[in-house]
Motif scaffolding. Structure first.
Motif, PDB file in Angstrom:
ATOM      1  N   ASN A 198     -11.371 -10.277   5.535  1.00 35.57           N
ATOM      2  CA  ASN A 198     -10.995 -11.232   4.479  1.00 35.57           C
ATOM      3  C   ASN A 198     -11.184 -10.618   3.092  1.00 35.57           C
ATOM      4  N   GLU A 199     -12.268  -9.887   2.912  1.00 33.24           N
ATOM      5  CA  GLU A 199     -12.499  -9.225   1.616  1.00 33.24           C
ATOM      6  C   GLU A 199     -11.420  -8.192   1.333  1.00 33.24           C
ATOM      7  N   LEU A 200     -11.059  -7.435   2.349  1.00 32.84           N
ATOM      8  CA  LEU A 200     -10.033  -6.411   2.175  1.00 32.84           C
ATOM      9  C   LEU A 200      -8.676  -7.034   1.854  1.00 32.84           C
ATOM     10  N   PHE A 235      -3.637   0.033  -2.626  1.00 30.50           N
ATOM     11  CA  PHE A 235      -4.037  -0.794  -1.489  1.00 30.50           C
ATOM     12  C   PHE A 235      -3.447  -2.190  -1.694  1.00 30.50           C
ATOM     13  N   LYS A 236      -2.369  -2.529  -0.961  1.00 24.95           N
ATOM     14  CA  LYS A 236      -1.616  -3.750  -1.256  1.00 24.95           C
ATOM     15  C   LYS A 236      -1.051  -4.449  -0.026  1.00 24.95           C
ATOM     16  N   GLY A 237      -1.236  -3.877   1.175  1.00 18.74           N
ATOM     17  CA  GLY A 237      -0.615  -4.438   2.364  1.00 18.74           C
ATOM     18  C   GLY A 237       0.662  -3.689   2.702  1.00 18.74           C
ATOM     19  N   LEU A 238       1.187  -3.950   3.891  1.00 21.03           N
ATOM     20  CA  LEU A 238       2.363  -3.227   4.369  1.00 21.03           C
ATOM     21  C   LEU A 238       3.650  -3.975   4.047  1.00 21.03           C
ATOM     22  N   ILE A 268      -8.659  -8.157  -1.745  1.00 17.79           N
ATOM     23  CA  ILE A 268      -8.464  -7.016  -2.653  1.00 17.79           C
ATOM     24  C   ILE A 268      -6.984  -6.640  -2.713  1.00 17.79           C
ATOM     25  N   ALA A 269      -6.338  -6.625  -1.530  1.00 21.64           N
ATOM     26  CA  ALA A 269      -4.921  -6.260  -1.472  1.00 21.64           C
ATOM     27  C   ALA A 269      -4.059  -7.307  -2.181  1.00 21.64           C
ATOM     28  N   GLY A 307     -10.470  11.501  -4.077  1.00 21.86           N
ATOM     29  CA  GLY A 307      -9.066  11.288  -4.387  1.00 21.86           C
ATOM     30  C   GLY A 307      -8.871  10.914  -5.840  1.00 21.86           C
ATOM     31  N   GLU A 308      -7.701  11.197  -6.350  1.00 21.64           N
ATOM     32  CA  GLU A 308      -7.347  10.835  -7.718  1.00 21.64           C
ATOM     33  C   GLU A 308      -6.308   9.719  -7.727  1.00 21.64           C
ATOM     34  N   TYR A 309      -5.386   9.788  -6.773  1.00 20.55           N
ATOM     35  CA  TYR A 309      -4.455   8.699  -6.533  1.00 20.55           C
ATOM     36  C   TYR A 309      -4.299   8.596  -5.026  1.00 20.55           C
ATOM     37  N   MET A 310      -4.832   7.535  -4.449  1.00 24.73           N
ATOM     38  CA  MET A 310      -4.811   7.399  -3.000  1.00 24.73           C
ATOM     39  C   MET A 310      -3.751   6.387  -2.579  1.00 24.73           C
ATOM     40  N   THR A 311      -2.836   6.827  -1.730  1.00 24.96           N
ATOM     41  CA  THR A 311      -1.934   5.888  -1.103  1.00 24.96           C
ATOM     42  C   THR A 311      -2.712   5.103  -0.048  1.00 24.96           C
ATOM     43  N   GLN A 312      -2.084   4.095   0.521  1.00 27.83           N
ATOM     44  CA  GLN A 312      -2.756   3.328   1.576  1.00 27.83           C
ATOM     45  C   GLN A 312      -3.098   4.223   2.767  1.00 27.83           C
ATOM     46  N   ALA A 313      -2.164   5.118   3.094  1.00 23.46           N
ATOM     47  CA  ALA A 313      -2.439   6.049   4.186  1.00 23.46           C
ATOM     48  C   ALA A 313      -3.596   6.970   3.825  1.00 23.46           C
TER      49      ALA A 313
END
Length: 586
Positions: free
Chosen positions: A236-238, A163-166, A241-242, A136-142
């Motif tokens: 917790n790590e994920l 990747f930031k949460g919903l 990161i978000a 991927g070059e720009y990956m959305t969360q999906a």
């Protein structure tokens, strides 16, 4: 003489214009014919890798297409439905010529529940020992959610992962209605029936905020659990990161373990050559999943069938369309299946936010008659809520994905009063004569009186009681128990399993397998209903709808979805069993 030359010039221009039109139509037909020919049967060679791009929304079913519809819509590519994506991945698992799958994921405009089913199919594919790579070059969360299933994930050096949460957004139009002097007269049952909140409030109620928070946290938790298993990172790590937005830098995404390496496209091609143990990329036969869908496959000739009936879109009266559930058409389809002795079991695939309560119950009644004679399994897609859950209550088992949105057991009615708007904004007034006290009921140019409001409230309560009865009989609960988890509240597939609204987690494939098991079938074939519209008929609909929709999307941009929701409200008739009015999750 001057008029003569004007006439001659006009005639010449007309001939030139007609010639150009004929030329471009002929060119389109030629291109269409070439594209159509190219889409014929594909032969799979040795050392073949399947490329899966998910840049288009994934429909439930692959639409019917032909050359003419391709010319009309300006696109000759086949957008595979979830049904064919799952079956093709399954076939590829057993195909000795297929060595692996490469995922190209950037923006993936498809529901999380649909992606969950594709993700499970890819996990099953990996059980064969074949590889899955992701780039991927720009990956959305999906995009990252589906891509994280791969053995190895690669990111472009200048890319990032969103990747930031919903986040759930709801649009409220109460302020607009106030400015226009439009009064939306609302009757409802249940503190959680938030479909009408945007019409009567300017922000979420505490109950609505509670249900949305519970829902998106359950969905996010399910996504993290699945990513954690394939990436070897803790939840917790994920979350860390978000919270720190640490995936927006490629190097940081690599350091945190979200990806396996940072490479550009030439570098990714080297990775693929090494994976396939070849010196030249030409030694690898790369085909798209669309192309693989045209490979000649073996089919069962058994007379025994499992019918998969697709209930997709809002529920209403009439015949509906390929994108809407019409009660008349569905009742007719279900009745035919009931009388077809060759159909031994049925899977009802529900992907619907609900709609008209009466139409929902008409469909339920036909399904209930069907269920007396044959096993019926419900397979829930992205959404199976309110009226979508109502029609699911005539079944032996209900399966949903962990990320499915379901529940919303509640009903409401809306009667707009445009009287002050017409008078104050447009200077138009109305007067009337009537034979009886309530002859104009329900009127939209005057407010309801207290008696009329009570009539509507009684109707809503009666429909809600019927909804409770349908659910309680199917789920082996008392109506009081259903009411506690009802009142219009939405649930994720995770919570729905815990509170008894569904029987198990599983997608379309699992539902078909369960139907076969209950019916005692080993050899069977799957048929899909309702029959899709003829391509030529669909072509003309796509032409008019496509031009109109494209123009609106271009003009309205990110507000296009808000416009469609307002249009939906204007079509509401009668008592509604419908999902909350506006909910965007990103």
């Amino acid at each position: 003489m001057r008029d003569f030359f004007k006439f001659m010039l006009a005639s010449m221009l007309g001939f030139i214009l007609i010639g150009l039109i004929i030329f471009f139509i002929s060119l389109g037909l030629l291109i269409g014919l070439m594209s159509y020919v190219e889409q014929q049967e594909v032969l799979v060679q040795e050392n073949t890798v399947i490329r899966i791009d998910l840049k288009d929304p994934v429909p439930e079913r692959t639409p019917k297409e032909d050359m003419l519809s391709g010319i009309a819509t300006g696109s000759f590519k086949t957008i595979l439905g979830l049904n064919d994506i799952l079956s093709n991945i399954s076939d590829a698992k057993e195909d000795d010529n297929i060595k692996g799958i490469i995922l190209n994921v950037n923006i993936v405009p498809t529901g999380i529940s649909t992606l969950e089913e594709i993700r499970k199919a890819l996990l099953d594919f990996k059980e064969s020992g074949k590889f899955v790579l992701c780039y991927g070059e720009y990956m959305t969360q999906a995009g990252y959610y589906i891509g994280s299933v791969a053995d190895e994930v690669y990111l472009h050096p200048g890319g990032f992962i969103d990747f930031k949460g919903l986040n759930a957004n709801v649009m409220f139009i109460k302020g607009l209605l106030d400015k226009l002097d439009i009064n939306m007269q609302i009757v409802r049952h249940g503190k959680f029936k938030s479909a009408v909140e945007p019409l009567m409030q300017k922000e979420m109620s505490p109950a609505n905020r509670e249900q949305y928070a519970t829902f998106i946290n359950a969905i996010w938790g399910s996504m993290l659990d699945q990513i954690s298993l394939t990436r070897g990172l803790s939840v917790n790590e994920l979350n860390s990161i978000a919270d720190g937005l640490q995936s927006y830098d490629a190097d940081e995404a690599l350091n945190k373990g979200l990806v396996d390496d940072i490479v550009d496209r030439p570098g990714y091609r080297k990775v693929l050559k090494k994976k396939m143990n070849v010196e030249d990329l030409d030694e690898i036969n790369i085909i798209s999943l669309n192309q693989y869908s045209r490979v000649m496959k073996t089919f069962s000739l058994s007379k025994d069938k499992i019918a998969v009936i697709y209930a997709t879109g809002s529920i209403g009266s009439g015949m509906g369309s390929n994108k809407e559930i019409g009660a008349d058409k569905f009742a007719e389809t279900i009745a035919k299946v009931t009388g077809d002795e060759s159909v031994k079991a049925v899977v009802l695939r529900v992907n619907s936010p609900g709609g008209d309560a009466l139409a929902s119950d008409i469909i339920w009644r036909e399904l209930d008659l069907l269920n007396v004679k044959k096993p019926v399994i419900i397979s829930m897609g992205d959404v199976a809520a309110s009226g979508g859950y109502w029609i699911s209550c005539a079944s032996d088992k209900i399966l949903a994905n962990s990320t499915t949105l379901t529940g919303s057991i509640g009903v409401f009615g809306v009667i707009p009063d445009f009287g002050l708007f017409m008078e104050n904004k447009l200077g138009i007034t109305y007067d009337r004569v009537a034979t009886n006290e309530h002859s104009g009921f329900p009127a939209i140019m005057r407010p309801l009186d207290s008696f009329e409001q009570q009539v509507l409230q009684n109707k809503v309560e009666k429909v809600y009681d019927l909804f409770l009865l349908r659910v309680s009989n199917n789920r082996d609960m008392t109506e009081e128990e259903v009411d506690k988890i009802g009142e219009g509240r939405i649930w994720s597939g995770v919570d729905a399993l815990e509170i008894g609204l569904i029987d198990a987690h599983g997608g379309l494939t699992a539902s078909i397998n369960l139907a076969a098991e209950i019916a005692g079938l080993e050899d069977y074939r799957v048929i899909e209903l309702p029959v899709l519209k003829d391509p030529l008929v669909q072509m003309f609909e796509d032409m008019s709808e496509g031009v109109y929709t494209t123009a609106l999307k271009s003009e309205l941009g990110p507000f296009y979805h808000d416009y469609t929701q307002i249009q939906s409200v204007l079509k509401w008739e009668g008592v509604q069993a419908r999902l909350p009015y506006q909910l965007y999750i990103d």
